[in-house]
Scaffold this motif. Sequence first.
Motif, PDB file in Angstrom:
ATOM      1  N   LYS A  18      -1.194 -16.495  12.204  1.00 28.29           N
ATOM      2  CA  LYS A  18      -0.838 -16.264  10.088  1.00 28.29           C
ATOM      3  C   LYS A  18      -0.797 -15.526   9.528  1.00 28.29           C
ATOM      4  CE  LYS A  18      -1.578 -21.206  10.872  1.00 28.29           C
ATOM      5  NZ  LYS A  18      -0.360 -22.449  10.273  1.00 28.29           N
ATOM      6  N   ALA A  19      -0.738 -15.368   8.993  1.00 27.00           N
ATOM      7  CA  ALA A  19      -1.066 -14.567   8.151  1.00 27.00           C
ATOM      8  C   ALA A  19      -2.266 -13.420   7.814  1.00 27.00           C
ATOM      9  CB  ALA A  19       0.286 -13.548   6.404  1.00 27.00           C
ATOM     10  N   LYS A  20      -2.735 -14.852   7.355  1.00 28.18           N
ATOM     11  CA  LYS A  20      -4.258 -14.395   6.795  1.00 28.18           C
ATOM     12  C   LYS A  20      -5.043 -13.503   8.092  1.00 28.18           C
ATOM     13  CE  LYS A  20      -8.883 -16.072   4.125  1.00 28.18           C
ATOM     14  NZ  LYS A  20      -9.381 -14.834   5.103  1.00 28.18           N
ATOM     15  N   LYS A  21      -4.686 -13.972   9.470  1.00 28.32           N
ATOM     16  CA  LYS A  21      -5.285 -13.860  10.580  1.00 28.32           C
ATOM     17  C   LYS A  21      -5.482 -12.238  11.113  1.00 28.32           C
ATOM     18  CE  LYS A  21      -6.360 -14.604  15.427  1.00 28.32           C
ATOM     19  NZ  LYS A  21      -6.314 -15.452  16.616  1.00 28.32           N
ATOM     20  N   ALA A  22      -3.784 -11.258  10.684  1.00 28.01           N
ATOM     21  CA  ALA A  22      -3.520 -10.493  10.625  1.00 28.01           C
ATOM     22  C   ALA A  22      -4.304  -9.891   9.909  1.00 28.01           C
ATOM     23  CB  ALA A  22      -1.897 -10.300  11.184  1.00 28.01           C
ATOM     24  N   VAL A  23      -4.093 -10.106   8.560  1.00 31.00           N
ATOM     25  CA  VAL A  23      -4.681  -9.212   7.852  1.00 31.00           C
ATOM     26  C   VAL A  23      -6.431  -9.175   7.615  1.00 31.00           C
ATOM     27  CG1 VAL A  23      -5.522  -9.097   4.972  1.00 31.00           C
ATOM     28  CG2 VAL A  23      -3.387  -9.446   5.894  1.00 31.00           C
ATOM     29  N   ASP A  24      -7.310 -10.459   8.223  1.00 30.65           N
ATOM     30  CA  ASP A  24      -8.103 -10.269   8.560  1.00 30.65           C
ATOM     31  C   ASP A  24      -8.962  -9.081   9.659  1.00 30.65           C
ATOM     32  OD1 ASP A  24      -8.925 -11.542   6.156  1.00 30.65           O
ATOM     33  OD2 ASP A  24      -9.132 -13.452   7.239  1.00 30.65           O
ATOM     34  N   LEU A  25      -8.068  -9.263  10.468  1.00 29.07           N
ATOM     35  CA  LEU A  25      -8.399  -8.459  11.714  1.00 29.07           C
ATOM     36  C   LEU A  25      -7.910  -6.754  11.392  1.00 29.07           C
ATOM     37  CD1 LEU A  25      -6.145 -10.070  14.875  1.00 29.07           C
ATOM     38  CD2 LEU A  25      -8.742  -9.758  14.716  1.00 29.07           C
ATOM     39  N   VAL A  26      -7.188  -6.468  10.835  1.00 32.57           N
ATOM     40  CA  VAL A  26      -7.259  -5.263  10.023  1.00 32.57           C
ATOM     41  C   VAL A  26      -8.596  -4.237   9.448  1.00 32.57           C
ATOM     42  CG1 VAL A  26      -5.809  -3.671   8.704  1.00 32.57           C
ATOM     43  CG2 VAL A  26      -4.534  -5.331  10.383  1.00 32.57           C
ATOM     44  N   ASP A  27      -8.633  -5.558   9.182  1.00 30.18           N
ATOM     45  CA  ASP A  27     -10.115  -5.057   7.828  1.00 30.18           C
ATOM     46  C   ASP A  27     -10.856  -4.751   8.086  1.00 30.18           C
ATOM     47  OD1 ASP A  27      -8.182  -5.278   6.007  1.00 30.18           O
ATOM     48  OD2 ASP A  27      -8.482  -7.099   5.103  1.00 30.18           O
ATOM     49  N   GLU A  28     -11.158  -5.890   9.531  1.00 34.27           N
ATOM     50  CA  GLU A  28     -12.518  -5.373  10.370  1.00 34.27           C
ATOM     51  C   GLU A  28     -12.568  -5.194  11.343  1.00 34.27           C
ATOM     52  OE1 GLU A  28     -12.933  -8.780  13.477  1.00 34.27           O
ATOM     53  OE2 GLU A  28     -12.455 -10.322  11.955  1.00 34.27           O
ATOM     54  N   ARG A  29     -10.942  -4.063  12.115  1.00 38.37           N
ATOM     55  CA  ARG A  29     -11.021  -2.882  12.602  1.00 38.37           C
ATOM     56  C   ARG A  29     -11.193  -1.224  11.709  1.00 38.37           C
ATOM     57  NH1 ARG A  29      -6.164  -5.823  16.658  1.00 38.37           N
ATOM     58  NH2 ARG A  29      -7.861  -7.665  17.434  1.00 38.37           N
ATOM     59  N   TYR A  30     -10.236  -1.649  10.448  1.00 40.46           N
ATOM     60  CA  TYR A  30      -9.862  -0.361   9.392  1.00 40.46           C
ATOM     61  C   TYR A  30     -10.399  -0.335   8.366  1.00 40.46           C
ATOM     62  CZ  TYR A  30      -7.435   3.900   9.055  1.00 40.46           C
ATOM     63  OH  TYR A  30      -7.354   4.844   8.967  1.00 40.46           O
ATOM     64  N   PRO A  31     -11.844  -0.546   7.961  1.00 37.99           N
ATOM     65  CA  PRO A  31     -12.736  -1.719   6.708  1.00 37.99           C
ATOM     66  C   PRO A  31     -11.070  -0.114   5.651  1.00 37.99           C
ATOM     67  CG  PRO A  31     -14.043  -0.936   7.913  1.00 37.99           C
ATOM     68  CD  PRO A  31     -12.767  -0.372   9.557  1.00 37.99           C
ATOM     69  N   ASN A  32     -10.795  -0.969   4.505  1.00 39.68           N
ATOM     70  CA  ASN A  32      -9.311   0.249   3.946  1.00 39.68           C
ATOM     71  C   ASN A  32      -9.730  -0.070   2.318  1.00 39.68           C
ATOM     72  OD1 ASN A  32      -7.327  -2.308   3.831  1.00 39.68           O
ATOM     73  ND2 ASN A  32      -7.961  -2.043   5.840  1.00 39.68           N
ATOM     74  N   ASP A  33      -8.381   0.112   1.330  1.00 42.93           N
ATOM     75  CA  ASP A  33      -9.088  -0.226  -0.200  1.00 42.93           C
ATOM     76  C   ASP A  33      -7.916  -0.831  -0.255  1.00 42.93           C
ATOM     77  OD1 ASP A  33     -11.510   1.176  -0.498  1.00 42.93           O
ATOM     78  OD2 ASP A  33     -10.598   2.906  -0.091  1.00 42.93           O
ATOM     79  N   TYR A  34      -7.142  -0.864   0.371  1.00 39.85           N
ATOM     80  CA  TYR A  34      -5.437  -1.929  -0.057  1.00 39.85           C
ATOM     81  C   TYR A  34      -5.649  -3.281  -0.155  1.00 39.85           C
ATOM     82  CZ  TYR A  34      -3.744   2.716   1.028  1.00 39.85           C
ATOM     83  OH  TYR A  34      -3.726   3.824   0.893  1.00 39.85           O
ATOM     84  N   SER A  35      -5.163  -3.754  -0.468  1.00 40.83           N
ATOM     85  CA  SER A  35      -5.588  -5.276  -1.080  1.00 40.83           C
ATOM     86  C   SER A  35      -4.587  -5.876  -0.172  1.00 40.83           C
ATOM     87  CB  SER A  35      -4.832  -5.598  -3.127  1.00 40.83           C
ATOM     88  OG  SER A  35      -3.384  -5.420  -2.444  1.00 40.83           O
ATOM     89  N   SER A  36      -4.767  -7.521  -0.006  1.00 39.07           N
ATOM     90  CA  SER A  36      -4.045  -8.370   0.698  1.00 39.07           C
ATOM     91  C   SER A  36      -3.149  -8.285   0.185  1.00 39.07           C
ATOM     92  CB  SER A  36      -5.003  -9.694   1.062  1.00 39.07           C
ATOM     93  OG  SER A  36      -5.670  -9.642   1.515  1.00 39.07           O
ATOM     94  N   ASP A  37      -2.852  -8.622  -0.099  1.00 41.47           N
ATOM     95  CA  ASP A  37      -0.869  -8.815  -1.552  1.00 41.47           C
ATOM     96  C   ASP A  37      -0.728  -7.880  -0.875  1.00 41.47           C
ATOM     97  OD1 ASP A  37      -1.528 -11.450  -2.670  1.00 41.47           O
ATOM     98  OD2 ASP A  37      -2.315 -10.072  -4.759  1.00 41.47           O
ATOM     99  N   GLU A  38      -0.835  -6.123  -1.014  1.00 40.40           N
ATOM    100  CA  GLU A  38      -0.158  -5.085  -0.254  1.00 40.40           C
ATOM    101  C   GLU A  38      -0.391  -5.661   1.234  1.00 40.40           C
ATOM    102  OE1 GLU A  38      -1.166  -1.532  -2.676  1.00 40.40           O
ATOM    103  OE2 GLU A  38      -2.540  -2.027  -2.059  1.00 40.40           O
ATOM    104  N   LYS A  39      -0.425  -5.275   1.666  1.00 38.50           N
ATOM    105  CA  LYS A  39      -0.968  -6.321   3.286  1.00 38.50           C
ATOM    106  C   LYS A  39       0.441  -6.919   4.012  1.00 38.50           C
ATOM    107  CE  LYS A  39      -5.101  -4.261   4.279  1.00 38.50           C
ATOM    108  NZ  LYS A  39      -5.871  -4.638   3.477  1.00 38.50           N
TER     109      LYS A  39
END
Length: 124
Positions: A2-23
């Motif tokens: 799922k798209a959300k899982k990909a975004v969540d994995l990235v946010d876990e591994r590499y905290p960042n200031d970009y919104s989920s919508d951008e991702k």
Amino acid sequence: MKAKKAVDLVDERYPNDYSSDEKYEWLKQIEDKVVNEVYKTHEEAYEVPDLLRVTSVDVPSADLCIPDRYAETVYTNYLLSKIALLYHEIDKYNDAMTVFFNEYEEFKRDYHRTHTPKSVQVYL
């Protein structure tokens, strides 16, 4: 995946200031690339990926089109590379792009091996 899982994995591994919508927009870019470079080049009918046809409200629950055995590596490293580039972290960008490219190429090779390519007409 799922798209959300990909975004969540990235946010876990590499905290960042970009919104989920951008991702999610970046994921749409890679989905479009897969459709044009892989699925449209073969005889078999394909479905337009969920992410390219759902409304913005449904994006997090959209299924991504690369098979699960490649999905996590391809999608997370693509997102990581976009973030690293925007943060001007060139070494992290290079690492993520190398892993992304290798796994994406493996996915394409596997798909090409197991699906019939479109025939090409040659006119002389």
